[in-house]
Design a protein around this motif. Structure first.
Motif, PDB file in Angstrom:
ATOM      1  N   LEU A  52      47.795 -48.094 -68.711  1.00 40.57           N
ATOM      2  CA  LEU A  52      47.500 -47.050 -67.731  1.00 40.57           C
ATOM      3  C   LEU A  52      48.693 -46.821 -66.808  1.00 40.57           C
ATOM      4  O   LEU A  52      49.078 -45.673 -66.543  1.00 40.57           O
ATOM      5  CB  LEU A  52      46.270 -47.444 -66.909  1.00 40.57           C
ATOM      6  N   ALA A  53      49.286 -47.908 -66.329  1.00 38.91           N
ATOM      7  CA  ALA A  53      50.426 -47.790 -65.425  1.00 38.91           C
ATOM      8  C   ALA A  53      51.589 -47.068 -66.103  1.00 38.91           C
ATOM      9  O   ALA A  53      52.263 -46.230 -65.494  1.00 38.91           O
ATOM     10  CB  ALA A  53      50.855 -49.180 -64.953  1.00 38.91           C
ATOM     11  N   THR A  54      51.808 -47.368 -67.361  1.00 37.10           N
ATOM     12  CA  THR A  54      52.861 -46.691 -68.116  1.00 37.10           C
ATOM     13  C   THR A  54      52.560 -45.200 -68.226  1.00 37.10           C
ATOM     14  O   THR A  54      53.444 -44.345 -68.058  1.00 37.10           O
ATOM     15  CB  THR A  54      53.001 -47.304 -69.517  1.00 37.10           C
ATOM     16  N   ALA A  55      51.291 -44.874 -68.491  1.00 38.35           N
ATOM     17  CA  ALA A  55      50.901 -43.475 -68.663  1.00 38.35           C
ATOM     18  C   ALA A  55      51.086 -42.666 -67.386  1.00 38.35           C
ATOM     19  O   ALA A  55      51.435 -41.477 -67.447  1.00 38.35           O
ATOM     20  CB  ALA A  55      49.446 -43.388 -69.118  1.00 38.35           C
ATOM     21  N   VAL A  56      50.855 -43.294 -66.231  1.00 39.00           N
ATOM     22  CA  VAL A  56      50.987 -42.558 -64.964  1.00 39.00           C
ATOM     23  C   VAL A  56      52.364 -42.749 -64.340  1.00 39.00           C
ATOM     24  O   VAL A  56      52.625 -42.265 -63.238  1.00 39.00           O
ATOM     25  CB  VAL A  56      49.880 -42.957 -63.963  1.00 39.00           C
ATOM     26  N   GLY A  57      53.240 -43.465 -65.028  1.00 39.16           N
ATOM     27  CA  GLY A  57      54.619 -43.600 -64.581  1.00 39.16           C
ATOM     28  C   GLY A  57      54.812 -44.519 -63.395  1.00 39.16           C
ATOM     29  O   GLY A  57      55.684 -44.265 -62.546  1.00 39.16           O
ATOM     30  N   VAL A  58      54.031 -45.598 -63.333  1.00 40.75           N
ATOM     31  CA  VAL A  58      54.135 -46.527 -62.208  1.00 40.75           C
ATOM     32  C   VAL A  58      54.602 -47.898 -62.695  1.00 40.75           C
ATOM     33  O   VAL A  58      53.907 -48.543 -63.480  1.00 40.75           O
ATOM     34  CB  VAL A  58      52.770 -46.681 -61.492  1.00 40.75           C
ATOM     35  N   PRO A  59      55.774 -48.360 -62.244  1.00 40.18           N
ATOM     36  CA  PRO A  59      56.168 -49.739 -62.548  1.00 40.18           C
ATOM     37  C   PRO A  59      55.360 -50.691 -61.659  1.00 40.18           C
ATOM     38  O   PRO A  59      55.321 -50.528 -60.440  1.00 40.18           O
ATOM     39  CB  PRO A  59      57.662 -49.771 -62.186  1.00 40.18           C
ATOM     40  N   LEU A  60      54.683 -51.642 -62.266  1.00 40.32           N
ATOM     41  CA  LEU A  60      53.812 -52.537 -61.503  1.00 40.32           C
ATOM     42  C   LEU A  60      54.632 -53.629 -60.816  1.00 40.32           C
ATOM     43  O   LEU A  60      55.243 -54.465 -61.479  1.00 40.32           O
ATOM     44  CB  LEU A  60      52.763 -53.170 -62.429  1.00 40.32           C
ATOM     45  N   ARG A  61      54.623 -53.596 -59.485  1.00 39.28           N
ATOM     46  CA  ARG A  61      55.313 -54.629 -58.712  1.00 39.28           C
ATOM     47  C   ARG A  61      54.324 -55.601 -58.079  1.00 39.28           C
ATOM     48  O   ARG A  61      54.702 -56.636 -57.550  1.00 39.28           O
ATOM     49  CB  ARG A  61      56.166 -53.975 -57.621  1.00 39.28           C
ATOM     50  N   ALA A  62      53.058 -55.256 -58.131  1.00 41.12           N
ATOM     51  CA  ALA A  62      52.017 -56.084 -57.527  1.00 41.12           C
ATOM     52  C   ALA A  62      51.748 -57.323 -58.379  1.00 41.12           C
ATOM     53  O   ALA A  62      52.090 -57.373 -59.566  1.00 41.12           O
ATOM     54  CB  ALA A  62      50.726 -55.286 -57.385  1.00 41.12           C
ATOM     55  N   ARG A  63      51.104 -58.309 -57.774  1.00 46.01           N
ATOM     56  CA  ARG A  63      50.598 -59.458 -58.529  1.00 46.01           C
ATOM     57  C   ARG A  63      49.352 -58.998 -59.272  1.00 46.01           C
ATOM     58  O   ARG A  63      48.424 -58.457 -58.678  1.00 46.01           O
ATOM     59  CB  ARG A  63      50.265 -60.614 -57.581  1.00 46.01           C
ATOM     60  N   VAL A  64      49.345 -59.175 -60.584  1.00 45.85           N
ATOM     61  CA  VAL A  64      48.220 -58.726 -61.412  1.00 45.85           C
ATOM     62  C   VAL A  64      47.378 -59.928 -61.809  1.00 45.85           C
ATOM     63  O   VAL A  64      47.900 -60.930 -62.307  1.00 45.85           O
ATOM     64  CB  VAL A  64      48.718 -57.992 -62.671  1.00 45.85           C
ATOM     65  N   VAL A  65      46.069 -59.839 -61.566  1.00 41.75           N
ATOM     66  CA  VAL A  65      45.144 -60.906 -61.952  1.00 41.75           C
ATOM     67  C   VAL A  65      43.999 -60.300 -62.748  1.00 41.75           C
ATOM     68  O   VAL A  65      43.652 -59.128 -62.574  1.00 41.75           O
ATOM     69  CB  VAL A  65      44.589 -61.669 -60.729  1.00 41.75           C
ATOM     70  N   SER A  66      43.420 -61.080 -63.626  1.00 40.75           N
ATOM     71  CA  SER A  66      42.264 -60.612 -64.382  1.00 40.75           C
ATOM     72  C   SER A  66      41.006 -60.776 -63.534  1.00 40.75           C
ATOM     73  O   SER A  66      40.879 -61.723 -62.751  1.00 40.75           O
ATOM     74  CB  SER A  66      42.126 -61.390 -65.689  1.00 40.75           C
ATOM     75  N   TYR A  67      40.092 -59.836 -63.690  1.00 43.19           N
ATOM     76  CA  TYR A  67      38.825 -59.889 -62.951  1.00 43.19           C
ATOM     77  C   TYR A  67      37.762 -59.281 -63.844  1.00 43.19           C
ATOM     78  O   TYR A  67      37.640 -58.063 -63.953  1.00 43.19           O
ATOM     79  CB  TYR A  67      38.945 -59.104 -61.642  1.00 43.19           C
ATOM     80  N   PHE A  68      37.009 -60.134 -64.528  1.00 42.31           N
ATOM     81  CA  PHE A  68      36.004 -59.657 -65.474  1.00 42.31           C
ATOM     82  C   PHE A  68      34.749 -60.504 -65.333  1.00 42.31           C
ATOM     83  O   PHE A  68      34.689 -61.425 -64.498  1.00 42.31           O
ATOM     84  CB  PHE A  68      36.548 -59.696 -66.908  1.00 42.31           C
ATOM     85  N   GLU A  69      33.742 -60.185 -66.099  1.00 36.95           N
ATOM     86  CA  GLU A  69      32.434 -60.824 -65.945  1.00 36.95           C
ATOM     87  C   GLU A  69      32.513 -62.342 -66.003  1.00 36.95           C
ATOM     88  O   GLU A  69      31.811 -63.039 -65.278  1.00 36.95           O
ATOM     89  CB  GLU A  69      31.481 -60.305 -67.033  1.00 36.95           C
ATOM     90  N   GLY A  70      33.402 -62.856 -66.848  1.00 43.14           N
ATOM     91  CA  GLY A  70      33.473 -64.303 -67.022  1.00 43.14           C
ATOM     92  C   GLY A  70      34.141 -65.061 -65.888  1.00 43.14           C
ATOM     93  O   GLY A  70      33.958 -66.283 -65.774  1.00 43.14           O
ATOM     94  N   ASN A  71      34.927 -64.378 -65.052  1.00 51.22           N
ATOM     95  CA  ASN A  71      35.634 -65.118 -63.992  1.00 51.22           C
ATOM     96  C   ASN A  71      35.443 -64.546 -62.599  1.00 51.22           C
ATOM     97  O   ASN A  71      36.037 -65.035 -61.637  1.00 51.22           O
ATOM     98  CB  ASN A  71      37.131 -65.212 -64.314  1.00 51.22           C
ATOM     99  N   GLU A  72      34.616 -63.492 -62.449  1.00 56.04           N
ATOM    100  CA  GLU A  72      34.532 -62.843 -61.145  1.00 56.04           C
ATOM    101  C   GLU A  72      33.946 -63.752 -60.072  1.00 56.04           C
ATOM    102  O   GLU A  72      34.353 -63.675 -58.903  1.00 56.04           O
ATOM    103  CB  GLU A  72      33.768 -61.525 -61.222  1.00 56.04           C
ATOM    104  N   ALA A  73      33.016 -64.641 -60.427  1.00 52.14           N
ATOM    105  CA  ALA A  73      32.454 -65.544 -59.420  1.00 52.14           C
ATOM    106  C   ALA A  73      33.531 -66.479 -58.870  1.00 52.14           C
ATOM    107  O   ALA A  73      33.593 -66.760 -57.667  1.00 52.14           O
ATOM    108  CB  ALA A  73      31.307 -66.352 -60.015  1.00 52.14           C
ATOM    109  N   ARG A  74      34.400 -66.948 -59.753  1.00 54.55           N
ATOM    110  CA  ARG A  74      35.473 -67.874 -59.334  1.00 54.55           C
ATOM    111  C   ARG A  74      36.602 -67.137 -58.627  1.00 54.55           C
ATOM    112  O   ARG A  74      37.188 -67.658 -57.673  1.00 54.55           O
ATOM    113  CB  ARG A  74      36.003 -68.595 -60.578  1.00 54.55           C
TER     114      ARG A  74
END
Length: 288
Positions: A52-74
């Motif tokens: 998505l970031a590539t498609a909208v032309g944004v280089p990601l400088r932020a810290r990226v973390v996963s957040y999905f059903e299996g780990n959202e509580a933690r």
């Protein structure tokens, strides 16, 4: 929970960022701006985020973390701490608005509890897109999300909705669509108006409109893609709206799903707006 005013102060802000449900061309300019300005991006699927970031032309400088059903509580407490520290946290899911049948509710609730600002980047919605395309009434509607996977629980959920007057919107997996439409027929009747919306805004977008019976027959051959089902609300039925044969058929359809005859009669009577004795008479008049 005690009512809390949303404050900013030294705290950061949580941004719920809606993402395209199909075509990446639907990404709003503000989505790109928020991805570029983020300190942390929590993503349901980090690989999709990078595409998505590539498609909208944004280089990601932020810290990226996963957040999905299996780990959202933690992971939720970790993200709240980042917000407390003044960081700008952007939450994205695979498609549509976070927390609507996607991860996000837990984080929003914890952020609100902490008194930290929550805002959103509005964007595409499969619920509203399907509703608008369905051709069914849109003045009053309800969103029911995914139906239960187990047949008995699914049948009970639909029986509870049998007399719902508002247009109903459901999400469904393609491999369960035929079974869900059959269960809807048992609860609502095969003549109830509905629409199956497939692959919305994508190359092979398709909207099938018609009575539930026709849609169920079509779906039995197999359907692929992301599915949203829209079903018309229960009509305000006159006492004689259904003849005895139709009432008996509706009772039989409910019984076939495992419901007792007594409960099936009660459900059909409630949905049709007629006394149970009328449905009982129709059901017993026809041999099992």
């Amino acid at each position: 929970m005690t009512a809390r005013a949303q404050t900013s102060g030294e705290a950061g802000v949580l941004i719920l960022a809606a993402t395209p449900i199909g075509s990446l061309d639907d990404a709003p300019p503000r989505l790109a701006a928020e991805l570029a300005a983020a300190d942390v991006i929590a993503a349901e699927d980090t690989r999709r985020l990078h595409r998505l970031a590539t498609a909208v032309g944004v280089p990601l400088r932020a810290r990226v973390v996963s957040y999905f059903e299996g780990n959202e509580a933690r992971r939720t407490p970790e993200l709240v701490e980042a917000l407390r520290a003044g960081q700008r946290v952007v939450l994205v899911t695979d498609a549509g608005m976070p927390s609507v049948s996607d991860p996000g509710y837990r984080l929003v609730a914890a952020t609100v509890e902490a008194g930290i600002k929550v805002t959103a980047v509005p964007g595409p919605s499969a619920v509203l897109t399907a509703l608008a395309l369905s051709g069914l009434p849109v003045d009053r509607f309800c969103f029911e999300g995914f139906l239960p996977r187990k047949a008995g629980e699914r049948a009970q959920r639909l029986r509870d909705l049998a007399d719902e007057r508002r247009t109903m919107v459901f999400f469904e997996a393609p491999h369960r669509l035929a079974a869900s439409l059959d269960a809807m027929i048992a609860a609502f009747g095969d003549g109830r108006a509905a629409a199956v919306c497939r692959e919305l805004t994508k190359t092979y977008e398709e909207v099938r409109r018609g009575p539930l019976g026709e849609l169920a027959a079509w779906a039995r051959d197999g359907v692929r893609g992301e599915i949203t089902v829209v079903v018309g609300g229960a009509p305000v039925a006159a006492p004689d709206a259904a003849d005895d044969a139709e009432l008996a058929r509706r009772v039989a359809a409910q019984v076939e799903t495992g419901v007792s005859k007594r409960d099936a009669i009660a459900a059909v009577a409630k949905a049709a707006g007629i006394p149970k004795r009328v449905v009982y008479a129709a059901a017993v008049a026809k041999p099992d």
